[in-house]
Motif scaffolding. Structure first.
Motif: not given
Ligand code: CP
Length: 357
Positions: A51-54, A103, A131, A264
């Motif tokens: 993951s980056t954002r979450t 996650r 999600h 997303p």
């Molecule tokens: N939108 C999202 O879940 O991005 P990541 O997988 O980078 O967390």
């Protein structure tokens, strides 16, 4: 908020959802007022999947609220690599942290974690299932960029089968008045049956189509998604699906002037880079709304935390879920939990897979 854990946004009433949106916007406008709100509190981020954002937005959210963060983003650097079960990891971390975001690649993992955690558990993505905090991000974005969550024609395009953000978003937007969905995918990647059941139960109109160019003129919102390579059995199957839907400037000429594009992220090749400069592209500002949405969620969930683990042993059903991606397949001690669907069908409470009794 009445719910202790956030596994699915269905646990929140529409009023509670609107309260989170309002709080997220207040934090955005008055960040200094919230800078000490979680002083002394600890968030654990347990990311068994990349993951980056979450992950980063959860961490940033807690740090901006004055709290601290522990956790792992690679289970191979934790005792998971030595064979520790989900139950044991969660029982231990639930004693260290005040709130947990998890996650995992298996569907139903957050639900399973919630059975053993003293601390509130947030589903940060469970396989191809749900999600919910991405959906919080999406509704904060839609509310601010469209001014409403009602009466919209929402196009969802790409991997609607494996895209957990799609499933959560449809569930939530089905509760708002007058929304309808245009589902744009190949026949192999249509939404799962349980999502069609949600739309049917709420009376939302939906159509399944195969042309983005033909669908785009009717849309108020276009929610693009990538083909979820990590959910395919082999690379050949993925290769057949990639590149089928690409949003580019030519297609944007057919879109309404007030249509908003959400995604997303991460993006692979489904939105051409030059669309980024179109004022209707909201997918980068969406990531910032996501941080405020998660700040609001952490505040609300910590107000509700009781510190009590689910100590009682749950009774287990005599059948087991047949979905090979369900967490009950890999964590075999988990009680088999089902909800009756009528007739001889039951719904797995972890992954929402339909099963015959
Ligand atoms: N939108 C999202 O879940 O991005 P990541 O997988 O980078 O967390």
């Amino acid at each position: 908020m009445k719910t202790k854990h956030l596994i699915d946004l269905e646990a929140l009433s529409t009023e509670e959802l609107m309260e989170i949106i309002a709080l997220a916007n207040d934090i955005r406008e008055n960040p200094a007022a919230y800078a000490e709100r979680c002083r002394g509190k600890i968030l654990a981020t347990l990311f068994y999947e990349p993951s980056t954002r979450t992950q980063m937005s959860f961490k940033t959210a807690m740090l901006r609220l004055g709290g601290s963060v522990i956790g792992f983003d690679n289970p191979q650097n934790s005792s998971v690599a030595k064979g520790e079960s989900l139950k044991d990891t969660i029982t231990v971390v639930g004693g260290y942290a005040d709130i947990i975001a998890i996650r995992h690649s298996m569907e139903g993992t957050a639900k399973a974690a919630s059975l053993y955690s003293a601390a509130p558990v947030i589903n940060a993505g469970d396989g191809g299932h749900l999600h919910p905090t991405q959906t919080l991000t999406d509704v904060v974005t839609l509310y601010n960029e469209k001014g409403t969550l009602d009466n919209m024609c929402i196009g969802l395009c790409g991997d609607l089968k494996n895209g957990r953000t799609v499933h959560s978003l449809i569930k939530t937007m089905s509760h708002f008045k007058g929304n309808r969905f245009v589902l744009i995918s190949t026949p192999e990647l249509t939404v799962p049956q349980y999502i069609k059941d949600v739309m049917n139960a709420s009376g939302c109109r939906y159509t399944e189509v195969s042309s983005l160019a033909e669908a785009i003129p009717m849309l108020d919102v276009l929610y693009m998604t990538r083909i979820q390579r990590e959910r395919f059995k082999n690379y050949e199957e993925y290769e057949k699906q990639r590149g089928v839907f690409v949003l580019d400037r030519e297609k944007m000429l057919r879109a309404r002037p007030d249509m908003k594009i959400l995604h997303p992220l991460p993006r692979v090749d489904e939105i051409a880079e030059d669309v980024d400069y179109d004022s209707r592209a909201k997918y980068f500002v969406q990531t910032v709304y996501g941080m405020y949405a998660r700040m609001a969620l952490i505040i609300k969930m910590l107000e509700n935390a009781d510190g009590k683990p689910m100590a009682r042993k749950l009774s287990t059903h005599h059948i087991r879920c047949t979905n090979p991606n369900c967490i009950t397949y890999t964590e075999e001690y988990l009680p088999h939990l089902f909800r009756p669907l009528g007739g001889d069908m039951v719904l797995c409470q972890y992954c929402e897979g339909r099963n015959l009794i």
